[in-house]
Motif scaffolding. Structure first.
Motif, PDB file in Angstrom:
ATOM      1  N   GLY A 203       0.785  -1.226   0.000  1.00  0.00           N
ATOM      2  CA  GLY A 203       0.000   0.000   0.000  1.00  0.00           C
ATOM      3  C   GLY A 203       0.817   1.277   0.000  1.00  0.00           C
ATOM      4  N   LYS A 204       2.149   1.160   0.032  1.00  0.00           N
ATOM      5  CA  LYS A 204       2.995   2.349   0.135  1.00  0.00           C
ATOM      6  C   LYS A 204       3.018   3.179  -1.143  1.00  0.00           C
ATOM      7  CE  LYS A 204       6.306   1.617   3.867  1.00  0.00           C
ATOM      8  NZ  LYS A 204       5.998   2.916   4.504  1.00  0.00           N
ATOM      9  N   PHE A 205       2.966   2.526  -2.288  1.00  0.00           N
ATOM     10  CA  PHE A 205       3.018   3.229  -3.565  1.00  0.00           C
ATOM     11  C   PHE A 205       1.803   2.825  -4.392  1.00  0.00           C
ATOM     12  CE2 PHE A 205       7.296   3.264  -2.001  1.00  0.00           C
ATOM     13  CZ  PHE A 205       7.822   4.478  -2.418  1.00  0.00           C
ATOM     14  N   ALA A 206       1.024   3.796  -4.813  1.00  0.00           N
ATOM     15  CA  ALA A 206      -0.262   3.499  -5.451  1.00  0.00           C
ATOM     16  C   ALA A 206      -0.109   2.845  -6.814  1.00  0.00           C
ATOM     17  CB  ALA A 206      -1.085   4.774  -5.578  1.00  0.00           C
ATOM     18  N   ALA A 207       0.606   3.484  -7.720  1.00  0.00           N
ATOM     19  CA  ALA A 207       0.694   2.954  -9.084  1.00  0.00           C
ATOM     20  C   ALA A 207       2.056   2.289  -9.287  1.00  0.00           C
ATOM     21  CB  ALA A 207       0.522   4.085 -10.093  1.00  0.00           C
TER      22      ALA A 207
ATOM     23  N   TRP B  16      12.535   1.492  -3.174  1.00  0.00           N
ATOM     24  CA  TRP B  16      12.491   2.004  -1.795  1.00  0.00           C
ATOM     25  C   TRP B  16      12.923   0.934  -0.798  1.00  0.00           C
ATOM     26  CZ3 TRP B  16       9.593   0.591   2.519  1.00  0.00           C
ATOM     27  CH2 TRP B  16       9.633   1.482   3.594  1.00  0.00           C
ATOM     28  N   MET B  17      12.393  -0.274  -0.964  1.00  0.00           N
ATOM     29  CA  MET B  17      12.734  -1.369  -0.049  1.00  0.00           C
ATOM     30  C   MET B  17      14.212  -1.733  -0.147  1.00  0.00           C
ATOM     31  SD  MET B  17       9.487  -4.016  -0.295  1.00  0.00           S
ATOM     32  CE  MET B  17       9.650  -4.237  -2.077  1.00  0.00           C
ATOM     33  N   TYR B  18      14.712  -1.844  -1.373  1.00  0.00           N
ATOM     34  CA  TYR B  18      16.083  -2.302  -1.566  1.00  0.00           C
ATOM     35  C   TYR B  18      17.101  -1.241  -1.128  1.00  0.00           C
ATOM     36  CZ  TYR B  18      13.537  -5.711  -4.420  1.00  0.00           C
ATOM     37  OH  TYR B  18      12.642  -6.663  -4.862  1.00  0.00           O
ATOM     38  N   GLN B  19      16.751   0.028  -1.271  1.00  0.00           N
ATOM     39  CA  GLN B  19      17.624   1.081  -0.756  1.00  0.00           C
ATOM     40  C   GLN B  19      17.635   1.058   0.764  1.00  0.00           C
ATOM     41  OE1 GLN B  19      16.161   4.690  -2.587  1.00  0.00           O
ATOM     42  NE2 GLN B  19      17.415   4.418  -4.432  1.00  0.00           N
TER      43      GLN B  19
END
Length: 255
Positions: free
Chosen positions: A128-132, A217-220
């Motif tokens: 749910g963090k990033f919509a598209a 975002w997760m990998y950074q």
């Protein structure tokens, strides 16, 4: 035996020991955890590449009935391995390896277009963090009549999950997809192995299941070594050689 003979014998023994040592370095156990809405059969081409290159590969068939059950299935396979394990997860399988990867046998984690939650986070929470384009995924998925399992209808599967896979192969994947329990997406992790284990990641820039922005975002956040591929969520089918190369690099660097 003459001095020359002894010298030759010693040289041969040293050469053989060097060969054995090299084989032990290469002979990593690789455990692959498939993602949701799929099963282990899609990893056959990668399995063949890794086996040919001297790795021992085992593919976990999770039930996808809940995070705890899927982690237990993975731990059983890890327990059966004899050496250090490179643990590979695709999609929701990334959540599974993040929890199961705390096993001391696991030496490295490889995330393939995968979720990478932290302690206390749930898979659905991350989605749910990033919509598209995650909105496209939410629009494509539906639930069974029991309202407890997710799947992608056949007419939406290829465009959503496997746009770069041949049509016939994408149809097989659609018709053999494993439904994912809703509760699996809501279960928070108790520990995140990437805090203590080196992690590697494949970021799929044409993904319509897990947003490329979310992946980045997760990998950074985790400090993973990232390889970007212009691929759909089904990168393990469309680009098996590239995926295998990242797994092998992780195995070598984890020594």
């Amino acid at each position: 035996m003459s001095i020359l003979g002894k010298t030759s014998a010693i040289a041969l023994m040293l050469a053989m020991s060097g060969t054995v040592a090299h084989a032990q370095t290469k002979a990593k156990d690789i455990v692959i955890v498939h993602g949701a809405l799929a099963d282990g059969s899609g990893w056959h081409a990668i399995y063949d590449i890794l086996n040919k290159d001297g790795f021992h590969v085992t593919i976990v068939q999770e039930p996808l009935t809940g995070l705890a059950e899927d982690v237990d299935a993975t731990k059983r396979v890890i327990d059966a391995q004899t050496g250090p394990v490179v643990l590979v997860g695709h999609s929701y399988g990334g959540s599974v390896i993040t929890e199961a990867g705390n096993d001391p046998k696991v030496s490295a984690l490889v995330y393939v277009a995968a979720l990478q939650p932290d302690k206390g986070e749930a898979s659905g929470q991350l989605m749910g963090k990033f919509a598209a384009p995650n909105d496209a995924m939410r629009a494509a998925t539906t639930k069974t009549s029991l309202d407890k399992y997710f799947f992608i209808p056949a007419d939406k599967f290829r465009a959503t999950y496997a746009a770069d896979v041949p049509e016939a192969q994408a149809k097989f994947m659609s018709d053999s997809q494993q439904q994912l329990a809703e509760k699996a997406m809501g279960a928070p992790l108790s520990e995140a192995a990437w805090h203590n284990k080196p992690s590697f990641a494949i970021l799929t820039t044409k993904d319509r299941v897990i947003s490329p922005e979310l992946q980045r975002w997760m990998y950074q956040r985790s400090g993973a070594k990232v390889t970007e591929l212009a691929a759909s969520h089904a990168v393990f089918v469309s680009q098996p050689a590239a995926v295998a190369r990242v797994i092998e690099d992780a195995a070598k660097q984890a020594n």
